[in-house]
Scaffold this active site. Structure first.
Site, PDB file in Angstrom:
ATOM      1  N   GLY A   1       0.838  -1.200   0.000  1.00  0.00           N
ATOM      2  CA  GLY A   1       0.000   0.000   0.000  1.00  0.00           C
ATOM      3  C   GLY A   1       0.868   1.243   0.000  1.00  0.00           C
ATOM      4  O   GLY A   1       1.773   1.398  -0.817  1.00  0.00           O
ATOM      5  N   ASP A   2       0.602   2.143   0.935  1.00  0.00           N
ATOM      6  CA  ASP A   2       1.389   3.375   1.042  1.00  0.00           C
ATOM      7  C   ASP A   2       2.292   3.348   2.272  1.00  0.00           C
ATOM      8  O   ASP A   2       2.659   4.391   2.802  1.00  0.00           O
ATOM      9  CB  ASP A   2       0.467   4.597   1.080  1.00  0.00           C
ATOM     10  CG  ASP A   2      -0.472   4.580   2.282  1.00  0.00           C
ATOM     11  OD1 ASP A   2      -0.667   3.508   2.868  1.00  0.00           O
ATOM     12  OD2 ASP A   2      -1.014   5.649   2.631  1.00  0.00           O
TER      13      ASP A   2
END
Length: 274
Positions: free
Chosen positions: A183-184
């Site tokens: 993800g981030d």
């Protein structure tokens, strides 16, 4: 007929001589250096001596049909050895390249080319096996990254992640490992470092990442929250260290600071777990 026989044998001899270097290279390859290749290298050397002896014999006696047949066999034998060695070398090289590619894919994130979670786990476990070691672990999460995906699309989000990953990588000191967890979320393992060095790196990463990103005609400024935990005081095993860095990261996100360090006073129940 003697000249023809000598020429035919020389063709086979050149095949044997041409087989020496690739056979030697195979012998010294770590994955392929089986004892059989060393034996083959020795046998090729013996064959070469035999070919030279046969050439000497041809030049000192009359050449008949039998000598021509033997010369043809010698020529074909040398060519056969050369062909087998070259094909084996190409096959081994192909297999090694495939294994290297599979190994790279197993240890790297396909989107950003940073190290992945698997490599991170091995790195922390490796470092923590040394009783006298100390290192810092930085857990990082982009702020409001979901808005980029929702407003500009996932392709734009992937491009932003690649740019940020590159910026993080350029900030890494020697021996440091930059990781994309998914993800981030990103992370950094900072071997042989103290808390002040980790704080300095966190500030540098934040300043570098905050520079505008041009994406899909938009100028974006992406913030980041960083949590810092140090081994062994903040966790004597990988799971505890990562959990405490995660807690510090959410403390930074909640406080609005660039980074926060883990403290034993932090209550795990006060922070969401990723």
């Amino acid at each position: 007929m003697t000249a023809v026989a000598v020429f035919i044998v020389l063709i086979g001899l050149m095949g044997l001589v041409g087989s020496l270097i690739p056979t030697y290279q195979i012998c010294h390859q770590k994955q392929a250096g089986h004892r059989g290749w060393h034996l083959l290298l020795a046998m090729i050397g013996m064959f070469i001596l035999g070919y030279v002896g046969f050439l000497w014999m041809l030049m000192h006696r009359n050449t008949a049909s039998l000598e021509m047949v033997v010369a043809a066999v010698f020529s074909a034998g040398g060519g056969f050895v050369w062909l087998v060695v070259k094909m084996s070398q190409e096959t081994i090289l192909t297999l090694q390249n495939t294994l290297a590619e599979k190994h790279y894919q197993a240890y790297h994130d396909p989107l950003t080319d940073l190290a992945n979670r698997h490599q991170l786990y091995e790195k922390i476990d490796e470092l923590s096996q040394n009783e006298n070691t100390h290192f810092c672990f930085l857990m990082m999460d982009l702020n409001d990254f979901k808005m980029i995906n929702d407003n500009l699309g996932h392709d734009a989000g992937d491009k932003v992640l690649q740019i940020i990953a590159h910026r993080i990588q350029t900030m890494m000191p020697m021996q440091a490992l930059a990781v994309r967890l998914g993800g981030d979320e990103f992370a950094v393992v900072l071997p042989s470092s103290c808390i002040d060095q980790a704080k300095q790196l966190a500030q540098s990463i934040q300043q570098h990442i905050m520079q505008d990103i041009l994406c899909e005609g938009h100028r974006l400024a992406v913030g980041i929250s960083i949590g810092i935990a140090c081994y062994p005081q903040d966790g004597e095993d990988r799971k505890t260290l990562m959990k405490n860095a995660d807690i510090a990261m959410y403390k930074a996100k909640r406080s609005g600071n660039t980074y926060e360090t883990y403290s034993t006073n932090d209550d795990i129940n006060d922070f969401p777990q990723s």
